[in-house]
Design an enzyme around this catalytic site. Structure first.
Site, short mmCIF file in Angstrom:
data_model
loop_
_atom_site.label_atom_id
_atom_site.label_comp_id
_atom_site.label_asym_id
_atom_site.label_seq_id
_atom_site.Cartn_x
_atom_site.Cartn_y
_atom_site.Cartn_z
N GLU A 53 -115.78 22.10 -43.73
CA GLU A 53 -115.76 22.34 -45.16
C GLU A 53 -116.06 24.19 -44.62
O GLU A 53 -114.73 24.92 -44.59
CB GLU A 53 -116.75 21.94 -46.04
CG GLU A 53 -116.87 20.98 -46.42
CD GLU A 53 -115.54 20.40 -47.76
OE1 GLU A 53 -115.08 22.10 -47.84
OE2 GLU A 53 -115.90 19.35 -48.10
N HIS B 172 -118.00 12.56 -46.69
CA HIS B 172 -117.31 12.97 -47.59
C HIS B 172 -116.22 14.83 -46.55
O HIS B 172 -115.14 14.69 -46.76
CB HIS B 172 -117.81 14.22 -49.17
CG HIS B 172 -116.94 15.04 -48.78
ND1 HIS B 172 -115.97 14.60 -49.89
CD2 HIS B 172 -117.33 16.70 -49.41
CE1 HIS B 172 -115.67 16.09 -50.65
NE2 HIS B 172 -115.92 16.88 -50.31
N LYS C 227 -115.84 31.88 -51.19
CA LYS C 227 -115.74 30.84 -51.90
C LYS C 227 -116.24 31.18 -52.91
O LYS C 227 -115.63 31.56 -54.13
CB LYS C 227 -116.64 29.78 -51.56
CG LYS C 227 -116.78 29.03 -53.09
CD LYS C 227 -116.87 27.00 -52.57
CE LYS C 227 -116.87 26.53 -54.13
NZ LYS C 227 -117.78 25.05 -54.21
#
Ligand code: NAD
Ligand code: GLY
Length: 363
Positions: free
Chosen positions: A191, A271, A233
Site C-alpha cells: 500500500e 490483502h 490519503k
C-alpha cells in the site's frame, strides 16, 4: 492537543459540523496519557482489540487511559474470517450490557480488521458514537485507519456491509511495528508504494532509494514514509469522502487484488499481497498503453521482490476467473468493471475499457 502536534490533519468540509481530525505519528503514542486525556476529555471508552494485540499492547493502553475512567474491553478472535456481522454483534452487546452511552468513545487497537469492525460498530451504536483508531500494522497506519471506510465481510464478498464513519483521531504508534511479522509488514509496503505510483513521483523514487532502510524498519524512515502516505490519503479523502470519483484511485491494484483474494479464499493471500500482484497487472497495462515507461514497471518489480511480495497472480487464475470474480466487486457500476490505471507516474485514472486480451497479457 498539547503533547505533540499531529503529523497530518484530515480536513473534511461539511456545511454544519467540523469533521476534521488529527493523525499522530510517533513512537510510544499508546502510552501517552496526556494525549489520550486531551482527546477523550473524561469520556468512557469501549476498547476493541483481538487476542494477539491484547497480549502485546493492552496493558500499556489501559494504563494510559487511567484507572478512574470507565473502560470496557472487547477482545475478538484474531483473523479476517472473523470480520463478520457476528463481531459487530459481540462489540455492540458488550457496550450495551456495560450501559455505555452515546458519549462513549470506541477505540480500535489493532490492524485493519479490528479498525474496520470497531468503526462500523461505533457508527451504529446508539445511532453513532465517536471512535479513535490505534492502528498497529503498517497497512492500517498508512491506509485503513484513515478515511472513514468501515465494515465487515459477507459470504458473497469482502467489505460488502459497512458505513463511512470518520474517526475523531488516529494514533499511529510506530513502535508497534517492531512486533509485526515480516509477512504483514510487507503487505503494508504494497500500500505504501501505491501512493507513490498514484500520487507522487518523487515519493516513488524516495521509496525505491530507501527500500533497504524500510526493510530494516528504520524508525525515522518509517515515520516519514507513514506521514507522507497519510498526507496523500488525507488529501484524496478530503476531496471525495464518499468515493464519488477521485477516491477510487486509492484502489490501484485492488480490482484485480480483490478477485485474487476471493478466488483463493479470504485469508490465504494477505490483502497487501493481492494488491501487490494487482498493482503489477495495472502497471503492465499502463506500460503497454504507453502511459508510463517500462522502467517504472522494472523499478516496481524490484521493489516488491525486496519485500518478497508476489508480482504475478496465482497460476490457475484465467481471464474468465478474473472477470467473474471482479463482477462482484463494489467498484462495478451499471455492470461495468472499473479499473485504476496509471496515466503517468504519480497520476492515476479510472477506466472501464480494459479488454480481455489486456488482462490475458498480464497473466
Ligand atoms: P489484520 O488486522 O488482520 O492484522 C494482521 C495480523 O497482524 C493479525 O494477525 C494481527 O493480530 C497481527 N498484528 C497486528 N498488529 C500487530 C503488531 N503490532 N504486532 C504483532 N502482530 C500484529 O490485517 P491488516 O493488514 O492490518 O488489515 C487488513 C484489513 O484491512 C482487511 O480486512 C482489509 O479489508 C482492511 N482494509 C480496510 C481499509 C479501509 O479503508 N477501511 C483499507 C485497506 C484495508
Ligand atoms: N483503501 C481505499 C480507500 O480507503 O478508499
Amino acid at each position: 492537543m498539547k503533547t505533540i502536534d499531529p503529523a497530518v490533519n484530515v480536513c473534511l468540509t461539511s456545511e454544519s459540523i467540523d469533521r476534521s481530525y488529527p493523525i499522530f505519528i510517533d513512537g510510544g503514542l499508546l502510552s501517552d496519557r496526556e494525549l489520550l486525556d486531551d482527546l477523550l476529555q473524561g469520556r468512557s471508552v469501549c476498547l476493541v482489540t483481538n487476542d494477539t494485540l491484547s497480549e502485546l499492547y493492552l496493558s500499556q493502553v489501559l494504563a494510559a487511559l487511567g484507572a478512574d475512567r470507565k473502560v470496557t474491553v472487547v477482545t475478538l478472535p484474531d483473523g479476517e474470517q472473523f470480520k463478520t456481522m457476528m463481531a459487530i454483534e459481540q462489540v455492540l452487546t458488550a457496550a450495551l450490557e456495560e450501559k455505555h452511552e452515546r458519549s462513549t468513545v470506541f477505540i480500535a487497537l489493532g490492524g485493519g480488521v479490528v479498525g474496520d469492525i470497531t468503526g462500523f460498530a461505533a457508527s451504529t451504536f446508539l445511532r453513532g458514537a465517536d471512535f479513535i483508531q490505534m492502528p498497529t500494522t503498517l497497512l492500517a497506519q498508512v491506509d485503513s485507519s484513515v478515511g472513514g471506510k468501515t465494515g465487515v465481510n459477507h459470504p458473497m464478498g469482502k467489505n460488502l456491509i459497512g458505513a463511512f464513519h470518520q474517526p475523531i483521531a488516529v494514533l499511529c504508534d510506530t513502535q508497534t511495528l517492531e512486533t509485526l511479522p515480516d509477512r504483514e509488514f510487507s503487505a503494508g509496503i504494497a500500500e505504501v508504494i501505491k501512493y507513490g505510483l498514484i500520487a507522487d513521483k518523487v515519493f516513488f523514487y524516495d521509496l525505491i532509494d530507501n527500500a533497504e532502510a524500510l526493510k530494516s524498519r528504520d524508525p525515522d524512515v518509517l515515520a516519514r514514509v507513514i506521514a507522507r502516505c497519510c498526507a496523500i490519503k488525507a488529501d484524496v479523502v478530503s476531496r471525495d469522502e464518499r468515493e464519488g470519483g477521485i477516491r477510487a484511485i486509492l484502489n490501484l491494484g485492488h480490482t484485480f487484488g480483490h478477485a485474487i483474494e476471493k478466488e483463493q479464499g479470504f485469508g490465504k493471500w494477505l490483502h497487501g499481497e493481492a494488491v501487490a500482484a494487482g498493482m503489477v497487472m495495472a502497471t503492465r497495462i499502463s506500460v503497454s498503453r504507453g502511459y508510463v515507461p517500462s522502467a517504472v514497471l522494472d523499478d516496481l518489480l524490484l521493489f516488491l521482490k525486496t519485500f518478497d511480495l508476489p508480482c504475478t497472480p496465482p497460476s490457475g487464475m484465467t481471464v474468465d476467473v478474473f472477470l467473474r470474480a471482479m463482477q462482484g466487486d463494489k467498484k462495478v457500476q451499471s455492470g461495468r468493471i472499473r479499473y485504476i490505471l496509471l496515466s503517468a507516474l504519480g497520476e492515476a485514472s479510472i477506466v472501464e475499457d480494459v479488454s480481455e486480451s489486456e488482462i490475458a497479457a498480464c497473466l
